[in-house]
Design a protein around this motif. Structure first.
Motif, PDB file in Angstrom:
ATOM      1  N   LEU A  46       6.226 -36.425 -59.472  1.00  0.00           N
ATOM      2  CA  LEU A  46       7.676 -36.573 -59.640  1.00  0.00           C
ATOM      3  C   LEU A  46       8.023 -36.664 -61.129  1.00  0.00           C
ATOM      4  O   LEU A  46       8.929 -35.975 -61.608  1.00  0.00           O
ATOM      5  CB  LEU A  46       8.163 -37.826 -58.901  1.00  0.00           C
ATOM      6  CG  LEU A  46       9.652 -38.155 -59.049  1.00  0.00           C
ATOM      7  CD1 LEU A  46      10.507 -37.137 -58.312  1.00  0.00           C
ATOM      8  CD2 LEU A  46       9.952 -39.556 -58.525  1.00  0.00           C
ATOM      9  N   ALA A  47       7.262 -37.491 -61.858  1.00  0.00           N
ATOM     10  CA  ALA A  47       7.516 -37.660 -63.297  1.00  0.00           C
ATOM     11  C   ALA A  47       7.339 -36.333 -64.041  1.00  0.00           C
ATOM     12  O   ALA A  47       8.110 -36.007 -64.955  1.00  0.00           O
ATOM     13  CB  ALA A  47       6.568 -38.716 -63.868  1.00  0.00           C
ATOM     14  N   GLU A  48       6.337 -35.553 -63.624  1.00  0.00           N
ATOM     15  CA  GLU A  48       6.086 -34.243 -64.257  1.00  0.00           C
ATOM     16  C   GLU A  48       7.274 -33.291 -64.046  1.00  0.00           C
ATOM     17  O   GLU A  48       7.752 -32.640 -64.973  1.00  0.00           O
ATOM     18  CB  GLU A  48       4.816 -33.626 -63.662  1.00  0.00           C
ATOM     19  CG  GLU A  48       4.446 -32.284 -64.253  1.00  0.00           C
ATOM     20  CD  GLU A  48       3.217 -31.676 -63.583  1.00  0.00           C
ATOM     21  OE1 GLU A  48       3.222 -30.451 -63.376  1.00  0.00           O
ATOM     22  OE2 GLU A  48       2.273 -32.416 -63.255  1.00  0.00           O
ATOM     23  N   LYS A  49       7.768 -33.242 -62.805  1.00  0.00           N
ATOM     24  CA  LYS A  49       8.886 -32.334 -62.495  1.00  0.00           C
ATOM     25  C   LYS A  49      10.178 -32.790 -63.198  1.00  0.00           C
ATOM     26  O   LYS A  49      10.954 -31.960 -63.676  1.00  0.00           O
ATOM     27  CB  LYS A  49       9.110 -32.272 -60.976  1.00  0.00           C
ATOM     28  CG  LYS A  49       7.992 -31.582 -60.212  1.00  0.00           C
ATOM     29  CD  LYS A  49       8.011 -30.080 -60.406  1.00  0.00           C
ATOM     30  CE  LYS A  49       6.721 -29.530 -60.915  1.00  0.00           C
ATOM     31  NZ  LYS A  49       6.734 -28.097 -61.206  1.00  0.00           N
ATOM     32  N   VAL A  50      10.396 -34.098 -63.260  1.00  0.00           N
ATOM     33  CA  VAL A  50      11.582 -34.633 -63.954  1.00  0.00           C
ATOM     34  C   VAL A  50      11.489 -34.301 -65.449  1.00  0.00           C
ATOM     35  O   VAL A  50      12.474 -33.867 -66.067  1.00  0.00           O
ATOM     36  CB  VAL A  50      11.697 -36.166 -63.730  1.00  0.00           C
ATOM     37  CG1 VAL A  50      12.696 -36.793 -64.690  1.00  0.00           C
ATOM     38  CG2 VAL A  50      12.113 -36.453 -62.283  1.00  0.00           C
TER      39      VAL A  50
END
Length: 229
Positions: A58-62
């Protein structure tokens, strides 16, 4: 760019204006949840993941959405070699062996652009192919086990989810060895589990982007699209 195709009454967008592995391809798939990464969201039994792995993804995509492009990643020699073998040997071998032509594509997304896949090729109207050119030891493991390796099932079923395909071929190719060709049929139970997990993830993603804007005190600054060197 891209063109719309109707599959099962819903549009998919096929991007052929760039090649896989190019800067434009990296740009197009950044912040899109792609089939090859679905294992960050679902377990091998296609249950939605909880915990660190999904939080990290999630952090990567954000972060990708925030900077407007892909994060720098080391893509080693093996990836480049795999791409060349695929193009020059594996796909021509498959067509020669089976008589089935393969269409190369850049990137495919659902009509809302939020979920995507980069199939190694499309076959006819309702099928595609995933090719791996693994280390000889791994290739022998795949051959002896038969079937599509567990570690690629998420990608194969994910590609069917994005494209609406009814069946997907998995090919493990290694020069000097017998090669493995497996047909994986569409499985509506798996499709349903994938859709559920993706829907939950995208909700989290939207909430996380909103939270980032709150922390930032406003929307992210508009940037020109980021194209990696």
């Amino acid at each position: 760019g891209g063109r719309d195709c109707e599959k099962e009454g819903r549009a998919v967008i096929v991007h052929n204006e760039f090649q896989q592995g190019s800067g434009e391809w990296l740009q197009a798939r950044s912040s899109v949840v792609t089939a090859s990464e679905f294992d960050n969201i679902v377990t091998p039994k296609f249950e939605a993941r909880k915990g660190e792995m999904v939080a990290s993804y999630l952090a990567e995509k954000v972060a990708e959405k925030w900077i407007g492009g892909p994060l720098p990643k080391f893509s080693g020699f093996f990836d480049a070699e795999q791409g060349h073998i695929l193009e020059d040997e594996a796909l021509p071998w498959y067509t020669l062996e089976t008589g089935i032509p393969i269409t190369r594509v850049g990137f495919i997304t659902t009509d809302d652009g939020r979920i995507g896949a980069s199939p190694d090729g499309l076959i006819g109207e309702n099928s595609g192919i995933e090719v791996k050119c693994p280390h000889p030891k791994t290739h022998c493991k795949y051959l002896l086990a038969g079937g599509c390796p567990t570690e690629y099932l998420h990608q194969v079923h994910g590609s069917m989810l994005v494209t609406g395909a009814a069946v997907w071929t998995f090919l493990s190719y290694r020069r000097g060895f017998p090669n493995l060709i497996v047909q994986v049929p569409r499985d509506e139970e798996i499709q349903s589990k994938l859709r559920e997990a993706l829907s939950a993830f995208l909700e989290r993603f939207d909430a996380a982007m909103k939270r980032m804007e709150e922390i930032n005190g406003g929307p992210r600054p508009e940037r020109k699209p980021f194209v990696p060197l």
